[in-house]
Design a protein around this motif. Sequence first.
Motif, PDB file in Angstrom:
ATOM      1  N   GLU A 146      55.598  32.976  18.567  1.00 36.65           N
ATOM      2  CA  GLU A 146      56.440  31.787  18.586  1.00 36.65           C
ATOM      3  C   GLU A 146      55.899  30.673  17.700  1.00 36.65           C
ATOM      4  OE1 GLU A 146      57.046  30.696  22.662  1.00 36.65           O
ATOM      5  OE2 GLU A 146      58.200  32.509  23.119  1.00 36.65           O
ATOM      6  N   GLY A 147      54.678  30.843  17.210  1.00 37.33           N
ATOM      7  CA  GLY A 147      54.100  29.861  16.308  1.00 37.33           C
ATOM      8  C   GLY A 147      53.884  28.499  16.937  1.00 37.33           C
ATOM      9  N   LYS A 148      53.608  28.475  18.228  1.00 38.19           N
ATOM     10  CA  LYS A 148      53.420  27.201  18.913  1.00 38.19           C
ATOM     11  C   LYS A 148      52.228  27.284  19.851  1.00 38.19           C
ATOM     12  CE  LYS A 148      57.429  27.138  21.035  1.00 38.19           C
ATOM     13  NZ  LYS A 148      58.533  26.784  21.988  1.00 38.19           N
ATOM     14  N   SER A 149      51.827  26.141  20.348  1.00 40.37           N
ATOM     15  CA  SER A 149      50.811  26.061  21.389  1.00 40.37           C
ATOM     16  C   SER A 149      51.182  24.915  22.312  1.00 40.37           C
ATOM     17  CB  SER A 149      49.410  25.852  20.797  1.00 40.37           C
ATOM     18  OG  SER A 149      49.344  24.603  20.118  1.00 40.37           O
ATOM     19  N   TYR A 150      50.442  24.776  23.402  1.00 37.61           N
ATOM     20  CA  TYR A 150      50.693  23.734  24.387  1.00 37.61           C
ATOM     21  C   TYR A 150      49.412  22.935  24.593  1.00 37.61           C
ATOM     22  CZ  TYR A 150      55.056  26.162  25.453  1.00 37.61           C
ATOM     23  OH  TYR A 150      56.298  26.730  25.364  1.00 37.61           O
ATOM     24  N   ASP A 151      49.546  21.814  25.275  1.00 35.22           N
ATOM     25  CA  ASP A 151      48.349  21.029  25.599  1.00 35.22           C
ATOM     26  C   ASP A 151      47.509  21.724  26.653  1.00 35.22           C
ATOM     27  OD1 ASP A 151      49.061  18.873  23.891  1.00 35.22           O
ATOM     28  OD2 ASP A 151      50.412  18.098  25.419  1.00 35.22           O
ATOM     29  N   ALA A 152      48.180  22.456  27.551  1.00 38.12           N
ATOM     30  CA  ALA A 152      47.467  23.106  28.647  1.00 38.12           C
ATOM     31  C   ALA A 152      48.313  24.246  29.179  1.00 38.12           C
ATOM     32  CB  ALA A 152      47.159  22.107  29.764  1.00 38.12           C
ATOM     33  N   VAL A 153      47.660  25.123  29.936  1.00 44.00           N
ATOM     34  CA  VAL A 153      48.356  26.191  30.650  1.00 44.00           C
ATOM     35  C   VAL A 153      48.009  26.073  32.133  1.00 44.00           C
ATOM     36  CG1 VAL A 153      46.476  27.829  30.174  1.00 44.00           C
ATOM     37  CG2 VAL A 153      48.719  28.696  30.840  1.00 44.00           C
ATOM     38  N   MET A 154      49.031  26.195  32.965  1.00 47.27           N
ATOM     39  CA  MET A 154      48.844  26.168  34.412  1.00 47.27           C
ATOM     40  C   MET A 154      48.986  27.600  34.919  1.00 47.27           C
ATOM     41  SD  MET A 154      48.473  24.140  37.220  1.00 47.27           S
ATOM     42  CE  MET A 154      49.338  22.546  37.214  1.00 47.27           C
ATOM     43  N   LEU A 155      47.865  28.232  35.216  1.00 46.01           N
ATOM     44  CA  LEU A 155      47.860  29.611  35.703  1.00 46.01           C
ATOM     45  C   LEU A 155      48.164  29.616  37.195  1.00 46.01           C
ATOM     46  CD1 LEU A 155      47.216  32.664  35.382  1.00 46.01           C
ATOM     47  CD2 LEU A 155      44.805  32.078  35.816  1.00 46.01           C
ATOM     48  N   LEU A 156      49.165  30.412  37.584  1.00 42.16           N
ATOM     49  CA  LEU A 156      49.584  30.507  38.988  1.00 42.16           C
ATOM     50  C   LEU A 156      49.512  31.960  39.435  1.00 42.16           C
ATOM     51  CD1 LEU A 156      52.789  28.261  38.838  1.00 42.16           C
ATOM     52  CD2 LEU A 156      50.448  27.562  39.385  1.00 42.16           C
ATOM     53  N   GLU A 157      48.830  32.212  40.534  1.00 43.65           N
ATOM     54  CA  GLU A 157      48.696  33.556  41.073  1.00 43.65           C
ATOM     55  C   GLU A 157      49.425  33.633  42.416  1.00 43.65           C
ATOM     56  OE1 GLU A 157      44.451  34.078  41.115  1.00 43.65           O
ATOM     57  OE2 GLU A 157      44.404  34.657  39.002  1.00 43.65           O
ATOM     58  N   PRO A 158      50.389  34.547  42.553  1.00 43.71           N
ATOM     59  CA  PRO A 158      51.209  34.614  43.768  1.00 43.71           C
ATOM     60  C   PRO A 158      50.431  34.860  45.054  1.00 43.71           C
ATOM     61  CG  PRO A 158      52.267  35.802  41.983  1.00 43.71           C
ATOM     62  CD  PRO A 158      50.890  35.461  41.506  1.00 43.71           C
ATOM     63  N   ALA A 160      44.188  34.456  27.919  1.00 39.74           N
ATOM     64  CA  ALA A 160      44.021  34.612  26.476  1.00 39.74           C
ATOM     65  C   ALA A 160      45.166  35.417  25.875  1.00 39.74           C
ATOM     66  CB  ALA A 160      42.685  35.280  26.172  1.00 39.74           C
ATOM     67  N   HIS A 161      45.592  36.481  26.570  1.00 43.16           N
ATOM     68  CA  HIS A 161      46.692  37.302  26.070  1.00 43.16           C
ATOM     69  C   HIS A 161      47.973  36.491  25.957  1.00 43.16           C
ATOM     70  CE1 HIS A 161      50.236  39.960  26.729  1.00 43.16           C
ATOM     71  NE2 HIS A 161      49.668  40.622  25.745  1.00 43.16           N
ATOM     72  N   ALA A 162      48.274  35.686  26.971  1.00 42.79           N
ATOM     73  CA  ALA A 162      49.479  34.867  26.933  1.00 42.79           C
ATOM     74  C   ALA A 162      49.418  33.845  25.805  1.00 42.79           C
ATOM     75  CB  ALA A 162      49.672  34.158  28.276  1.00 42.79           C
ATOM     76  N   MET A 163      48.272  33.199  25.644  1.00 41.35           N
ATOM     77  CA  MET A 163      48.107  32.235  24.557  1.00 41.35           C
ATOM     78  C   MET A 163      48.276  32.907  23.194  1.00 41.35           C
ATOM     79  SD  MET A 163      44.882  29.866  25.669  1.00 41.35           S
ATOM     80  CE  MET A 163      45.015  28.598  26.928  1.00 41.35           C
ATOM     81  N   ASP A 164      47.619  34.061  23.030  1.00 45.78           N
ATOM     82  CA  ASP A 164      47.717  34.789  21.765  1.00 45.78           C
ATOM     83  C   ASP A 164      49.167  35.136  21.447  1.00 45.78           C
ATOM     84  OD1 ASP A 164      44.966  34.715  21.516  1.00 45.78           O
ATOM     85  OD2 ASP A 164      44.652  36.780  22.210  1.00 45.78           O
ATOM     86  N   TRP A 165      49.900  35.602  22.456  1.00 41.68           N
ATOM     87  CA  TRP A 165      51.291  36.023  22.234  1.00 41.68           C
ATOM     88  C   TRP A 165      52.150  34.834  21.834  1.00 41.68           C
ATOM     89  CZ3 TRP A 165      56.348  35.502  23.070  1.00 41.68           C
ATOM     90  CH2 TRP A 165      57.175  36.589  22.785  1.00 41.68           C
ATOM     91  N   ILE A 166      51.989  33.724  22.521  1.00 40.04           N
ATOM     92  CA  ILE A 166      52.778  32.525  22.220  1.00 40.04           C
ATOM     93  C   ILE A 166      52.495  32.042  20.798  1.00 40.04           C
ATOM     94  CG2 ILE A 166      53.066  30.082  22.790  1.00 40.04           C
ATOM     95  CD1 ILE A 166      54.476  31.878  24.772  1.00 40.04           C
ATOM     96  N   ARG A 199      37.032  30.798  28.412  1.00 39.56           N
ATOM     97  CA  ARG A 199      36.849  30.844  29.857  1.00 39.56           C
ATOM     98  C   ARG A 199      37.705  29.801  30.552  1.00 39.56           C
ATOM     99  NH1 ARG A 199      30.241  31.009  30.564  1.00 39.56           N
ATOM    100  NH2 ARG A 199      29.871  33.048  29.571  1.00 39.56           N
ATOM    101  N   ILE A 200      38.194  30.156  31.747  1.00 38.00           N
ATOM    102  CA  ILE A 200      38.893  29.172  32.567  1.00 38.00           C
ATOM    103  C   ILE A 200      37.930  28.057  32.957  1.00 38.00           C
ATOM    104  CG2 ILE A 200      39.991  28.788  34.813  1.00 38.00           C
ATOM    105  CD1 ILE A 200      41.174  31.618  34.565  1.00 38.00           C
TER     106      ILE A 200
END
Length: 249
Positions: free
Chosen positions: A100-112, A90-96, A200-201
Amino acid sequence: MPSPPNILFLIAARGGSKGLPQKNLKTIAGLSLVGFKARSAQACRGCKRLILSSDSDAIQAEGRRLGVDVPFSRPTDLATDTAPSDGVVAHAMDWIEEHEGKSYDAVMLLEPASPFATADHYDQAIALFEEQNADTVVGLREVENYSVFCGAVSKTGSITRIVEKMHVSRSLRRQDQPIEVTMNGAFYLIRWDAFRRTGRIYGEPSGCYGVVMDRWHSIEIETPDDLALAEYAVEKKFIDVNSWVGETT
């Protein structure tokens, strides 16, 4: 033909880790766990942009060295042991959206902590995402112990509930049990507007799907023992790291 989805790849790597200090900067075959995620994302055809969310200066520096965009620092309240991944997304989406005034169709969350997902695994997830019009697609692995043999032990040591399940099972042979899976932490592909609706994810259950991965690519690293297992998998060539480390030379 419809255009492919516009996907933001998000590596989430906080600085703290109790089970394995500085976990996300630990190396296997000379590449950090953050690096494994960065390299596989960069090799994925569906990755339109790759960013890093971290509270750690050292991890941010590692991300930049690997060519990952670091547009913000993660707030400290989202970098604790108990902070949910939902909040990080949510934080990453809010910041973008805000900066940046944009959004994406989806986010791919990757955990190392689950380093061995490949670009091909991500491509499979994206294909399933499109085919099923899914809200969420995650990495899965087959469980070692099926649920018919699992359950809680009472304070007195009773395993009544487990045995009751075994009694109603048609067969107790492992090979006769239906395959059961669980999430392996390798990736979480989340529809942007679906996450905005639910926060929610895992939102609407009927919209959730998964890609089953083998046990070696599903390794999750939380402790020194897990790291040793990952190193063993590489040493014995159960995992071929050439697609990752070959791009760093």
